[in-house]
Design an enzyme around this catalytic site. Structure first.
Site, PDB file in Angstrom:
ATOM      1  N   TYR A  71     -14.892  -8.157 -64.523  1.00 42.89           N
ATOM      2  CA  TYR A  71     -16.235  -7.991 -63.949  1.00 42.89           C
ATOM      3  C   TYR A  71     -17.317  -8.210 -65.014  1.00 42.89           C
ATOM      4  O   TYR A  71     -18.260  -8.988 -64.815  1.00 42.89           O
ATOM      5  CB  TYR A  71     -16.339  -6.579 -63.377  1.00 42.89           C
ATOM      6  CG  TYR A  71     -17.639  -6.265 -62.688  1.00 42.89           C
ATOM      7  CD1 TYR A  71     -17.806  -6.534 -61.332  1.00 42.89           C
ATOM      8  CD2 TYR A  71     -18.703  -5.705 -63.382  1.00 42.89           C
ATOM      9  CE1 TYR A  71     -18.997  -6.251 -60.692  1.00 42.89           C
ATOM     10  CE2 TYR A  71     -19.899  -5.423 -62.753  1.00 42.89           C
ATOM     11  CZ  TYR A  71     -20.038  -5.687 -61.406  1.00 42.89           C
ATOM     12  OH  TYR A  71     -21.224  -5.415 -60.782  1.00 42.89           O
ATOM     13  N   ASP A 127     -27.440  -1.077 -56.039  1.00 46.47           N
ATOM     14  CA  ASP A 127     -27.729  -1.342 -57.454  1.00 46.47           C
ATOM     15  C   ASP A 127     -29.203  -1.639 -57.618  1.00 46.47           C
ATOM     16  O   ASP A 127     -29.645  -2.731 -57.268  1.00 46.47           O
ATOM     17  CB  ASP A 127     -26.866  -2.507 -57.934  1.00 46.47           C
ATOM     18  CG  ASP A 127     -26.966  -2.739 -59.439  1.00 46.47           C
ATOM     19  OD1 ASP A 127     -27.901  -2.230 -60.077  1.00 46.47           O
ATOM     20  OD2 ASP A 127     -26.099  -3.449 -59.981  1.00 46.47           O
ATOM     21  N   ASP A 144     -21.584   2.187 -63.836  1.00 52.07           N
ATOM     22  CA  ASP A 144     -21.130   1.650 -62.556  1.00 52.07           C
ATOM     23  C   ASP A 144     -19.999   2.524 -62.021  1.00 52.07           C
ATOM     24  O   ASP A 144     -19.093   2.903 -62.774  1.00 52.07           O
ATOM     25  CB  ASP A 144     -20.588   0.222 -62.727  1.00 52.07           C
ATOM     26  CG  ASP A 144     -21.663  -0.845 -62.582  1.00 52.07           C
ATOM     27  OD1 ASP A 144     -22.860  -0.509 -62.523  1.00 52.07           O
ATOM     28  OD2 ASP A 144     -21.289  -2.032 -62.532  1.00 52.07           O
TER      29      ASP A 144
END
Lengths: 133, 133
Positions: B14, B38, B101
């Site tokens: 990622y 986000d 995250d």
């Protein structure tokens, strides 16, 4: 909406009071109907009695236990996430394990920081516990 | 249940694919109906088209942008949380902002890592962006 300065103060108190063994002050950081999922994937605990039992069990497993924040608190829309280590001392040895706590806060003018934790989820794996550096 | 090794490989991909600008490979890390919030508190994006637009907007704001993980990935019950910095370069200067995250993974045998992101929430505050160290 809880503001960032209030949340930062509450997070600092969270690690400090837990490490200092001040159970009553630490519990006051939580809403009376707060939920705790620690670690993620285990049954959710609800309310001060269940969360207090978690505190007692964590402290009961070790001679002492510290929570040490290892990076900045990230805050967005009344929620916070921060990296830390739990560091239990058992006999002469200190252990450590990496954790990220995610917390949702709500306003509470009666609490020391003006905000309390409504929801908490802790990301960590007990199998990753290892001797401290 | 996605296993920890698969999740670790997907998280590494990622940050690496986003930083390398490999849009197509990065998008394959997401479930077709994945959700992305986000930063936390903004409208949830759903699916590859909306998440691809987010990718384009992030890369369009800067000459280049890197995601740099700054600590271990914490994994529990098919979910992961990890600390990182986004580091956009604009002209001669690099900026940085701290992010955590949180991702929920599901199994997907057709994907490169055997797991894909079903849900993602990113904790950060755009106002905390500052010149890089």
């Amino acid at each position: 909406m809880p503001d960032a300065a209030q949340i930062r103060a509450a997070v600092d108190a969270y690690t400090e009071l837990f490490s200092a063994g001040d159970r009553a002050a630490w519990l006051r950081l939580w809403a009376s109907d707060a939920t705790m999922e620690d670690p993620v994937g285990t049954p959710v605990k609800v309310g001060h009695e269940a969360i207090g039992r978690f505190y007692d069990e964590s402290h009961g497993l070790a001679d002492s236990i510290r929570l040490v924040r290892t990076g900045p608190v990230r805050i967005a829309a009344g929620e916070a996430a921060f990296p830390m280590q739990a560091r239990p001392t058992i006999g002469a040895g200190e252990l450590m394990v990496d954790i990220i706590d995610v917390m949702r806060f709500v306003d509470d003018e009666t609490s020391p920081h003006g905000v309390v934790i409504a929801e908490m989820r802790a990301f960590w794996d007990p199998a990753e516990t290892r001797p401290a550096d």
